[in-house]
Scaffold this motif. Sequence first.
Motif, PDB file in Angstrom:
ATOM      1  N   HIS A  69       0.873  -1.148   0.090  1.00 26.82           N
ATOM      2  CA  HIS A  69       0.084   0.019  -0.179  1.00 26.82           C
ATOM      3  C   HIS A  69       0.829   1.343   0.182  1.00 26.82           C
ATOM      4  O   HIS A  69       1.329   1.742  -0.888  1.00 26.82           O
ATOM      5  CB  HIS A  69      -0.952   0.057   1.282  1.00 26.82           C
ATOM      6  CG  HIS A  69      -1.932  -1.065   1.267  1.00 26.82           C
ATOM      7  ND1 HIS A  69      -1.814  -2.164   1.455  1.00 26.82           N
ATOM      8  CD2 HIS A  69      -3.052  -0.920   0.982  1.00 26.82           C
ATOM      9  CE1 HIS A  69      -2.790  -3.067   1.390  1.00 26.82           C
ATOM     10  NE2 HIS A  69      -3.841  -2.279   0.958  1.00 26.82           N
ATOM     11  N   ASP A 124      -1.982  -0.669  -3.430  1.00 25.95           N
ATOM     12  CA  ASP A 124      -3.447  -0.116  -3.243  1.00 25.95           C
ATOM     13  C   ASP A 124      -3.457   1.054  -2.678  1.00 25.95           C
ATOM     14  O   ASP A 124      -2.684   1.545  -2.101  1.00 25.95           O
ATOM     15  CB  ASP A 124      -4.230  -1.167  -2.653  1.00 25.95           C
ATOM     16  CG  ASP A 124      -4.162  -2.574  -3.362  1.00 25.95           C
ATOM     17  OD1 ASP A 124      -3.790  -2.702  -4.185  1.00 25.95           O
ATOM     18  OD2 ASP A 124      -5.164  -3.336  -2.732  1.00 25.95           O
ATOM     19  N   ASP A 125      -4.514   1.804  -3.080  1.00 24.97           N
ATOM     20  CA  ASP A 125      -5.218   3.067  -2.381  1.00 24.97           C
ATOM     21  C   ASP A 125      -4.525   4.434  -3.005  1.00 24.97           C
ATOM     22  O   ASP A 125      -5.351   5.176  -2.974  1.00 24.97           O
ATOM     23  CB  ASP A 125      -5.010   3.096  -0.868  1.00 24.97           C
ATOM     24  CG  ASP A 125      -5.828   1.873  -0.194  1.00 24.97           C
ATOM     25  OD1 ASP A 125      -6.413   1.038  -1.064  1.00 24.97           O
ATOM     26  OD2 ASP A 125      -5.523   1.661   0.923  1.00 24.97           O
ATOM     27  N   HIS A 179     -10.047   1.052  -8.138  1.00 24.31           N
ATOM     28  CA  HIS A 179     -10.054   0.610  -6.699  1.00 24.31           C
ATOM     29  C   HIS A 179     -11.595   1.260  -6.182  1.00 24.31           C
ATOM     30  O   HIS A 179     -11.468   1.486  -4.706  1.00 24.31           O
ATOM     31  CB  HIS A 179      -8.566   1.099  -5.897  1.00 24.31           C
ATOM     32  CG  HIS A 179      -8.479   0.169  -4.987  1.00 24.31           C
ATOM     33  ND1 HIS A 179      -8.668  -1.081  -4.643  1.00 24.31           N
ATOM     34  CD2 HIS A 179      -8.249   0.653  -3.491  1.00 24.31           C
ATOM     35  CE1 HIS A 179      -8.036  -1.429  -3.577  1.00 24.31           C
ATOM     36  NE2 HIS A 179      -7.951  -0.520  -2.622  1.00 24.31           N
ATOM     37  N   HIS A 183     -13.136   4.034  -2.204  1.00 27.00           N
ATOM     38  CA  HIS A 183     -12.692   2.715  -1.259  1.00 27.00           C
ATOM     39  C   HIS A 183     -13.816   2.084  -0.574  1.00 27.00           C
ATOM     40  O   HIS A 183     -13.647   1.729   0.614  1.00 27.00           O
ATOM     41  CB  HIS A 183     -11.607   3.034  -0.417  1.00 27.00           C
ATOM     42  CG  HIS A 183     -10.757   2.018   0.092  1.00 27.00           C
ATOM     43  ND1 HIS A 183     -10.748   1.040   1.358  1.00 27.00           N
ATOM     44  CD2 HIS A 183      -9.463   1.447  -0.456  1.00 27.00           C
ATOM     45  CE1 HIS A 183      -9.956   0.240   1.022  1.00 27.00           C
ATOM     46  NE2 HIS A 183      -8.977   0.527   0.074  1.00 27.00           N
ATOM     47  N   PRO A 219     -11.427  -3.305  -2.856  1.00 29.10           N
ATOM     48  CA  PRO A 219     -11.201  -2.621  -1.787  1.00 29.10           C
ATOM     49  C   PRO A 219     -11.252  -3.706  -0.533  1.00 29.10           C
ATOM     50  O   PRO A 219     -12.477  -4.259  -0.488  1.00 29.10           O
ATOM     51  CB  PRO A 219     -12.035  -1.337  -1.702  1.00 29.10           C
ATOM     52  CG  PRO A 219     -12.139  -1.230  -3.265  1.00 29.10           C
ATOM     53  CD  PRO A 219     -12.497  -2.506  -3.590  1.00 29.10           C
ATOM     54  N   CYS A 220     -10.315  -3.807   0.084  1.00 25.93           N
ATOM     55  CA  CYS A 220     -10.269  -4.853   1.480  1.00 25.93           C
ATOM     56  C   CYS A 220     -10.551  -6.194   1.044  1.00 25.93           C
ATOM     57  O   CYS A 220     -11.256  -7.058   1.808  1.00 25.93           O
ATOM     58  CB  CYS A 220     -11.380  -4.213   2.549  1.00 25.93           C
ATOM     59  SG  CYS A 220     -11.015  -2.712   2.952  1.00 25.93           S
TER      60      CYS A 220
HETATM   61 ZN   LIG Z   1      -7.547  -0.521  -0.731  1.00 29.52          ZN
END
Ligand SMILES: [Zn+2]
Length: 281
Positions: A69, A124-125, A179, A183, A219-220
Amino acid sequence: MKWSWEKVFVVAGIGWAAAILVACCLPVSFGVRCGCVVALLLPAIWLSLRWTWWLARVPAQIPVFLMLHSVSDAVVDESCANNSIRPQELDRLIVDLKAAGYVFQTATEAAEKPLRRSVVITFDDGYVDNYKYLFPILKQHQVKATCFITNRGSDDSAFLTPKQVQEMYASGLVEFGGHTVAHSVLDTLTLEEAEVAIRENVKWLTEVLGVAPVSFAYPCGGYNDAIVDLVKAAGYRYAFTMHKRMRPVAPAPYHIHRQIIPRDKTPLQNYLLATRGKYKV
Ligand SMILES: [Zn+2]
């Protein structure tokens, strides 16, 4: 000879075996000989169980997908410290993987045409430190990465701005994938809400990049069959989960597994995680 962890494992294994052999032939009493052999065997067994260096690597034809991340010395999210790897840890992992013959591809390249010993580092993110710390590392080592981002950079300084995204994309080193807008954990929304969260993110990315995104990360890791259909309908060809254990992409391109690389591990731990999937039994 170029250094790599794989060579260290072989040399250490041969060296240890030779030492045990020598201990077996020592011109001393039987008891002392046995003592020497046990003294060498026990740490070897402990080390092998603790560090599963002897596990086979992911087969060379299967690409390895790693999940990261933020790249920062500071922890950006206290609730999940592993979301943040230190720049020097990432740098070292790239050096170690390169030394062992790994090649860095983007997510789509590896999904479509994986090279031998392909590795994909995904982030990610879209934290803004991906521009500050990750991008210089990629340029220095000339390796590729993939960032799955939301629309949040348009008005939140914690995330990559459209201008930063464009500069990273123009370098040819970074693929950007979707993404969702902000989120959203998709399997907790109504299908209508999930559809908007995916679609508006595609629209934003297409405006920023000038091309439609091809890859997506849930996401997650939240998804189900209906979400997969929405991701497909949005034009994505590949989608990434948070499941471990590497496997070929082709049979399930919307369920691609990724291995997380946590924070504050040793270079050996990170190398074993990336190449074997685990470093202890
Ligand atoms: Zn994420």
